[in-house]
Structures are given as structure tokens and as C-alpha cells.
Scaffold this motif. Structure first.
Motif, PDB file in Angstrom:
ATOM      1  N   GLY B 287       0.679  -1.262   0.115  1.00  0.00           N
ATOM      2  CA  GLY B 287      -0.102   0.131   0.027  1.00  0.00           C
ATOM      3  C   GLY B 287       0.773   1.220   0.131  1.00  0.00           C
ATOM      4  O   GLY B 287       1.950   1.207  -0.430  1.00  0.00           O
ATOM      5  N   ASP B 288       0.173   2.321   0.354  1.00  0.00           N
ATOM      6  CA  ASP B 288       0.998   3.615   0.116  1.00  0.00           C
ATOM      7  C   ASP B 288       2.229   3.805   1.132  1.00  0.00           C
ATOM      8  O   ASP B 288       3.003   4.577   0.817  1.00  0.00           O
ATOM      9  CB  ASP B 288       0.176   4.751   0.996  1.00  0.00           C
ATOM     10  CG  ASP B 288      -1.036   5.021  -0.160  1.00  0.00           C
ATOM     11  OD1 ASP B 288      -1.332   4.423  -0.959  1.00  0.00           O
ATOM     12  OD2 ASP B 288      -1.758   6.288   0.370  1.00  0.00           O
ATOM     13  N   ILE B 289       2.680   2.826   2.004  1.00  0.00           N
ATOM     14  CA  ILE B 289       3.728   3.045   2.855  1.00  0.00           C
ATOM     15  C   ILE B 289       5.003   2.395   2.073  1.00  0.00           C
ATOM     16  O   ILE B 289       6.105   2.896   2.524  1.00  0.00           O
ATOM     17  CB  ILE B 289       3.610   2.267   4.020  1.00  0.00           C
ATOM     18  CG1 ILE B 289       4.914   2.406   5.314  1.00  0.00           C
ATOM     19  CG2 ILE B 289       3.561   0.627   3.974  1.00  0.00           C
ATOM     20  CD1 ILE B 289       4.461   3.570   6.064  1.00  0.00           C
ATOM     21  N   ASN B 290       4.687   1.593   1.189  1.00  0.00           N
ATOM     22  CA  ASN B 290       6.046   1.096   0.351  1.00  0.00           C
ATOM     23  C   ASN B 290       6.475   2.043  -0.835  1.00  0.00           C
ATOM     24  O   ASN B 290       5.713   2.892  -1.203  1.00  0.00           O
ATOM     25  CB  ASN B 290       6.055  -0.135  -0.078  1.00  0.00           C
ATOM     26  CG  ASN B 290       4.963  -0.477  -1.102  1.00  0.00           C
ATOM     27  OD1 ASN B 290       4.585   0.337  -1.891  1.00  0.00           O
ATOM     28  ND2 ASN B 290       4.401  -1.612  -1.439  1.00  0.00           N
ATOM     29  N   THR B 291       7.650   1.807  -1.397  1.00  0.00           N
ATOM     30  CA  THR B 291       8.005   2.758  -2.467  1.00  0.00           C
ATOM     31  C   THR B 291       8.790   1.588  -3.214  1.00  0.00           C
ATOM     32  O   THR B 291       9.528   0.748  -3.031  1.00  0.00           O
ATOM     33  CB  THR B 291       8.967   4.066  -2.261  1.00  0.00           C
ATOM     34  OG1 THR B 291       9.073   4.516  -3.383  1.00  0.00           O
ATOM     35  CG2 THR B 291      10.171   3.737  -1.290  1.00  0.00           C
TER      36      THR B 291
END
Ligand SMILES: Cc1cc2nc3c(=O)[nH]c(=O)nc-3n(C[C@H](O)[C@H](O)[C@H](O)COP(=O)(O)OP(=O)(O)OC[C@H]3O[C@@H](n4cnc5c(N)ncnc54)[C@H](O)[C@@H]3O)c2cc1C
Ligand code: FES
Lengths: 108, 336
Positions: B287-291
């Protein structure tokens, strides 16, 4: 026609920005495009208040904030009477000569 | 305290964390979800519950809260358990390679796999800039009302102009000895009837309403004793107070996630796109927490990441079994 504004970052450094008056963007989008670090978590829907700016000069020429914007500004402990949400300010002639100080949250 | 035991501990109960329960359930892995917010749904419930979303496959339009409610229905067969309203502070590795996850309220979860679905981070209260504010946290300064009884017969100052400031002012006016509401503006845009109630309470002398005012300083010796309030003319008056409750909404901060030994780049966890694993075996981030190169912060991308993550996490939960891939259309959903 070009619109000139002055932007002061969190370190107090000022920079002039020259923006074409027909780009149909919000001030938040222009600031992001100019490499200022603004979270703008909600993408410009006046829902996150992370695009907070203080209008140091020229505030009286800008359109009034609507209820949604005022509502979000109320959630900011450091907002004052000259506070606005950059995402709610459309780039147009009324902005020419204005001076904005960036106050919104950064990535860290 | 009793330890909660599960296969996968999911930190963050936003849409992506919720959907991960479904993908895990298909592979017979049990999940426990944890979130700092008192409700599930992450950004959708906290920031935009009533906004329509247009890019969820199969839904031409769906309101954010409705999507969250549907996700809860979808994962119900897999009986996830929840710890809500607590922030995950610490993760520690056991000798057998399993983990123990600990919250700020000392809840402990024992698990084989950790999935971080922490979005933009923990939603935390916005704090006003007042000198020594932090010294008085837990000693008179609080950013939310957890147990109203704490304020019985006390002198309470609330600051803020939004719905929660209005609601708690009304509520505490019945409980506390004295309630003062300090608001920067002179109007309220919260629910109109709450605003009217607050003005009426002020007229009847049941609360002290200070408009166009700000809390500028606080004082006390060990525990809060005084709050200093500046009015429009910048005149400062001191007010006796046992409690100060600044209520300025919530804003996400990466928080403790930064201290778990994971590779972080610009407030996001670096992952391998093969299975969304982090640099620590057994810990995944979705989700949004990873890159990763090409990352898009979209719900639909998070759902995809959840599916791939679960197929990789299987080897930690069932090290002796081989995973065979099956469509849900073959066997349906076999509830726990
Ligand atoms: C206004 C707005 C509109 C949007 N519109 C769309 C759209 O149309 N389409 C789309 O695909 N996306 C949209 N998004 C983006 C979408 O909301 C996010 O991609 C999505 O919420 C990410 O889900 P997530 O589960 O990864 O994280 P989140 O929804 O951010 O949830 C993460 C949760 O983790 C919790 N958490 C974090 N750290 C901890 C900790 N240490 N302990 C306990 N809990 C913790 C947080 O409290 C939070 O509840 C929009 C976002 C916003 C703000
Ligand atoms: S970008 Fe969210 S309020 Fe402006």
C-alpha cells in the motif's frame, strides 16, 4: 500574460515565480511543480490542510475562502487570519504581486 | 497481559491491510489487524468517507466508506481479529524467527509474518506550538478524550473550532466543574446545532467561551495549573486549569515505523516488487507505505501488492507445504 508571485519557503528564503495566466492550476500545483515540498495529501480537495500558506501581501485581492476551506483552516493550530489553502487558490490575475509563505506539513 | 497469537500481523487497517486478510484467508493464513485509529478504513474513513471513488475495478463509483464496509464484509469469513486505537511501537524477533509486535498500550501480538500496511503513517493529533506543551502531556495536556470521567469536577480548557471541539465542550459542560472553549475565530462551521448549543451554554453561563483568542503559554509544577490566553488585542490573561485539550484534527506521521530497521526512502519502505518483501525476512510492506520504481499510491495497486505478498508469506507460515495456486471460482471461499 504572466503573473508574478513571491514565495517564501520554511527557511525564510524568497523566490519570484513567473506563471502564465492561462495554465489553469491551483497555487498548490504550481508550488509542487516548482519543487517546493508540500504534502498535499488529499490532492487538492480541501480535505487535508497540508497545503497551508500565509498570504503576506495581496491577500485582499484574492477571492474569499469558502466554508470547506475555512473549516480545514480551523484544524490548523498555527493558522491566522491571513492563512489560506494553496489548493483552493486558482492562478489568475488577482494573484499578481502576491507574497506567500509556505507553512504546510512536509514529508518529515 | 495475554498474548494474541496469529499467523500474520497486519499493521494498518486501511483498505490495503483489510484486503490482505482476504488474500491470506484464501491460503488459510489467519490475520490480526492493528491500527492507531479507533476505526478501520485508514485514509478513506478518516479523510474522505463521503467522497466517491471512480477507479476501483468493477465499481463505476463507490463512496469511500462504502468500499471499507464492503471490504469488511468480504473478509468476514476469515474471522480477522483487531486491536484498534493503539499505535504499534515495537517489533522484536524471537529465536524461532517469529515476531512479537507491541503497542503503546502494551498489547502484544505473536506472529510468523508482519505486514506493514501503514499508509502515510499513524494519524496523530495536530499539536499547537506552545512552549513546554510536551512536558505536560499526560500531566494535564491531552489531545483526545478517552475517559470523560477523568474530567469530573475539574477545570478544563478546550482549544479548537471544529466539530470535536464543539461536541466535547457540550459533553464536558455536564461533567467538569468549569469548561472554557478557546477558539481563534468568532464563528463555528461545525454542525450548526452544536454551534448554537455552545453559544447558548455560554449565554447561560454554563461554559466560558473565548472567541478570537489563542492559548499562548501554559504553566504548572509537574502538573498543568495555568493556561495563558491572548485575545485579539494580544492581551494575555491567566486561567486556572487542570486540563488543556487542544483539538485540531489528525494528520499522518510516519512515526515508529522509521525505527524498525527497514530500508526507508523519503518516508516510505523500500520493497522488492517480486513479493513486496522488505530488507528483513518475514516483514512485508504494502500500500501507500512502500516505494519502488514506478510506485503509484492507489488503492488498486495496494490490492495487487497484497495478493503477491501473501503467496510469498505462505512459506513462513507453512514452511513444509507447497502452495498450489487456485482461482476463487474453483473452490469458492472456505470460511475459517
Ligand atoms: C482525499 C483523498 C482522495 C483519494 N482518492 C483516491 C482515489 O480516487 N483512488 C485511489 O485509488 N486512491 C485514492 N486516494 C489514495 C488512497 O486513499 C490510498 O492509496 C489508500 O488509502 C492507501 O491505503 P493503505 O491501506 O495503504 O493506507 P491508509 O489508508 O493510509 O491506512 C494506513 C493505516 O495505518 C495506520 N498506521 C500507520 N502506522 C501505524 C502504527 N505504527 N501503528 C498502528 N497503526 C498505524 C494508520 O493509522 C492508517 O489507518 C485518495 C486519498 C485521499 C487522501
Ligand atoms: S491539498 Fe489537501 S487541503 Fe490542499
Amino acid at each position: 500574460m504572466m503573473i508574478n508571485i513571491t514565495v517564501e519557503d520554511r527557511n525564510g528564503e524568497r523566490q519570484q515565480l513567473e506563471i502564465p495566466d492561462d495554465i489553469s492550476l491551483s497555487l498548490m500545483e504550481v508550488l509542487k511543480a516548482s519543487e517546493y515540498h508540500i504534502l498535499a495529501t488529499c490532492g487538492g480537495m480541501a480535505l487535508c490542510a497540508t497545503c497551508h500558506v500565509q498570504v503576506l501581501e495581496g491577500g485582499e485581492r484574492l477571492g474569499n475562502a469558502n466554508d470547506q476551506e475555512l473549516d480545514m483552516l480551523d484544524t490548523l493550530p498555527d493558522a491566522g487570519s491571513d492563512s489560506r489553502l494553496a489548493c483552493q487558490l486558482r492562478i489568475d490575475q488577482s494573484m499578481d504581486g502576491a507574497v506567500f509563505r509556505i507553512l504546510g506539513a512536509t514529508e518529515e | 497481559m495475554e498474548m494474541i497469537s496469529t499467523d500474520i500481523c497486519i499493521i494498518g487497517a486501511g483498505p490495503v491491510g483489510l484486503f490482505a486478510v482476504f488474500e491470506a484467508g484464501l491460503l488459510k493464513m489467519r490475520c490480526h489487524l492493528m491500527d492507531a485509529l479507533p476505526q478501520v478504513g485508514g485514509q478513506l474513513s478518516e479523510i474522505y468517507p463521503h467522497k466517491p471513488i471512480y477507479d476501483i475495478p468493477g465499481y463505476p463509483t463507490v463512496k469511500a466508506q462504502e468500499l471499507v464496509d464492503n471490504l469488511l464484509d468480504q473478509i468476514d469469513p476469515f474471522k480477522p481479529t483487531f486491536t484498534l486505537g493503539e499505535r504499534v511501537e515495537q517489533i522484536t524477533r524471537q529465536e524461532d524467527q517469529s515476531f512479537i509486535v507491541t503497542t503503546n498500550e502494551h498489547t502484544k501480538v505473536h506472529c510468523k509474518v508482519i505486514v506493514i500496511a501503514g499508509g502515510l503513517g499513524c494519524f496523530e493529533p495536530r499539536k499547537p506550538t506552545i512552549e513546554r506543551l510536551e512536558d505536560f502531556e499526560g500531566r494535564g495536556v491531552a489531545y483526545m478524550v478517552k475517559n470523560p470521567e477523568l474530567f469530573r469536577n475539574k477545570q478544563v480548557v478546550l482549544a479548537g473550532g471544529g466539530d470535536s471541539a464543539l461536541d466535547w465542550t457540550i459533553f464536558l459542560s455536564e461533567v467538569a466543574e468549569k469548561v472554557t472553549l478557546v477558539h481563534r475565530g468568532d464563528t463555528f462551521r461545525g454542525a450548526p446545532d452544536s454551534a448554537e448549543k455552545v453559544f447558548n451554554l455560554a449565554k447561560e453561563g454554563k461554559i466560558n467561551l473565548l472567541l478570537k483568542s489563542n492559548v499562548v503559554r501554559i504553566g504548572g509544577n509537574g502538573h498543568l495549573k495555568e493556561v495563558f490566553i491572548a485575545d485579539q488585542a494580544n492581551e494575555v490573561t491567566a486561567l486556572e486549569a487542570d486540563h488543556l485539550i487542544p483539538l485540531f484534527g489528525l494528520s499522518p506521521k510516519l512515526g515508529p515505523i522509521a525505527e524498525w530497521g527497514l530500508n526507508i526512502d523519503k518516508s516510505a519502505i523500500v520493497v522488492n516488487t517480486e513479493d513486496y518483501s522488505t530488507n528483513v525476512p518475514g516483514i512485508y510492506a504494502i500500500g501507500d507505505i512502500n516505494t519502488y520504481p514506478g510506485k503509484l499510491k492507489l488503492i488498486l495497486c495496494g490490492f495487487h501488492e497484497a495478493a503477491l505478498m501473501c503467496h510469498s508469506a505462505f512459506k513462513f507460515v507453512y514452511p513444509d507445504q507447497r502452495l498450489s495456486f487456485k482461482y476463487t471460482t474453483v473452490n469458492g471461499v472456505n470460511a475459517f
